[in-house]
Design a protein around this motif. Structure first.
Motif, PDB file in Angstrom:
ATOM      1  N   THR A  96       0.841  -1.205   0.000  1.00 11.92           N
ATOM      2  CA  THR A  96       0.000   0.000   0.000  1.00 11.92           C
ATOM      3  C   THR A  96       0.873   1.250   0.000  1.00 11.92           C
ATOM      4  O   THR A  96       0.605   2.207  -0.745  1.00 11.92           O
ATOM      5  N   LEU A 137      -6.385   1.136  -2.573  1.00 11.54           N
ATOM      6  CA  LEU A 137      -7.680   0.943  -1.913  1.00 11.54           C
ATOM      7  C   LEU A 137      -8.007  -0.536  -1.746  1.00 11.54           C
ATOM      8  O   LEU A 137      -8.502  -0.962  -0.694  1.00 11.54           O
ATOM      9  N   SER A 140      -5.941  -1.865   0.984  1.00 11.12           N
ATOM     10  CA  SER A 140      -6.445  -1.369   2.262  1.00 11.12           C
ATOM     11  C   SER A 140      -7.655  -2.171   2.736  1.00 11.12           C
ATOM     12  O   SER A 140      -7.782  -2.475   3.926  1.00 11.12           O
ATOM     13  N   SER A 187     -13.295   1.798   7.766  1.00  7.94           N
ATOM     14  CA  SER A 187     -12.231   1.937   6.762  1.00  7.94           C
ATOM     15  C   SER A 187     -12.570   1.164   5.491  1.00  7.94           C
ATOM     16  O   SER A 187     -12.318   1.634   4.378  1.00  7.94           O
ATOM     17  N   SER A 191     -13.069   2.863   1.869  1.00 10.70           N
ATOM     18  CA  SER A 191     -12.237   2.435   0.732  1.00 10.70           C
ATOM     19  C   SER A 191     -13.088   1.913  -0.418  1.00 10.70           C
ATOM     20  O   SER A 191     -12.778   2.165  -1.593  1.00 10.70           O
ATOM     21  N   ASP A 194     -14.571   4.864  -2.263  1.00  8.56           N
ATOM     22  CA  ASP A 194     -13.553   5.490  -3.121  1.00  8.56           C
ATOM     23  C   ASP A 194     -13.205   4.593  -4.307  1.00  8.56           C
ATOM     24  O   ASP A 194     -12.967   5.083  -5.419  1.00  8.56           O
ATOM     25  N   SER A 224     -17.376   8.535   1.790  1.00  2.72           N
ATOM     26  CA  SER A 224     -15.981   8.322   2.172  1.00  2.72           C
ATOM     27  C   SER A 224     -15.433   9.491   2.977  1.00  2.72           C
ATOM     28  O   SER A 224     -14.734   9.301   3.984  1.00  2.72           O
TER      29      SER A 224
END
Length: 241
Positions: A96, A137, A140, A187, A191, A194, A224
């Motif tokens: 990442t 993303l 993540s 989170s 993600s 997005d 987001s």
């Protein structure tokens, strides 16, 4: 009321906080402007909000010209993730960081090409930067899923090992673990929101690229952004306790 105003001012005084506020305004304006323009194409307010959103987006792109060193400092401090307990979480975090580090110069080149500062086509660089963002993303999301599984195992172990003498300590540990799990869930949602926009901005023919109306892009970005503001607020409150 005064405390709320002071808290908002404190947010705006930091680069991280200001960027999150600008991002929320950017996508919120696109959401409302897209809805108004969709219902009434000749709506001057809808067009103005969409133009305002575009200007805020350009503003964030320009401000990110100075993010390379801070990202490099973060990547260097994380290194190979020696402090991580889990190998999968460690390697996903490293990848990442690599994707995020490469994202910035690609976006800078695209920005410079659009500004006619350099002679090259910006399209390929925008696609590359968007692809790197999407990769970051996805990593993540996978990292958060892995973290949730680890935290749930710790929570189950904590529930089994509780004794009467350490009941208060066990309760505190369980509360902390549940809070971390909620943070990872948020989170993931952020993600994924997005990521849906990142795919929309890829070249036509790739999944749903180019198919989102402006209001949907604004909705995903607003979701987001609000999660990001919520997480920042929670971390700041935690630091003060």
């Amino acid at each position: 009321m005064q405390n709320s105003v002071e808290s908002f001012i404190n947010v705006l005084e930091s680069y991280r906080g200001r960027d999150k506020v600008i991002r929320t305004l950017c996508y919120g304006s696109q959401l409302v402007g897209g809805v108004l323009a969709g219902k009434k194409p000749q709506s001057s307010l809808g067009k103005s909000l969409l133009l305002f959103s575009a200007q805020l987006s350009h503003c964030r792109t320009t401000l990110r010209l100075f993010d390379d060193l801070s990202m490099l400092a973060y990547s260097t401090s994380y290194g190979l993730g020696a402090s991580e307990e889990d190998a999968l979480v460690r390697w996903m975090s490293i990848l990442t960081n690599v994707a995020d580090q490469l994202y910035y110069p690609c976006e800078h080149i695209a920005w410079a090409a659009d500004a006619e500062l350099i002679k090259t086509k910006s399209e390929r660089w925008w696609v590359l930067s968007t692809g790197l963002w999407g990769m970051s993303l996805i990593l993540s999301v996978l990292r958060s899923i892995r973290s949730i599984l680890i935290l749930k195992r710790k929570l189950q172990k904590c529930q089994r090992s509780g004794s009467a003498d350490s009941r208060e300590e066990v309760f505190s540990q369980k509360a902390a673990l549940r809070k971390q799990i909620r943070g990872e869930v948020f989170s993931i949602l952020s993600s994924l929101a997005d990521l849906s926009n990142a795919i929309h901005w890829m070249p036509p023919g790739f999944l749903w690229a180019g198919r989102f109306p402006p209001w949907l892009v604004g909705l995903m970005g607003t979701v987001s952004s609000l999660i990001g503001l919520l997480q920042m607020s929670s971390s700041d409150q935690g630091a003060c306790t």
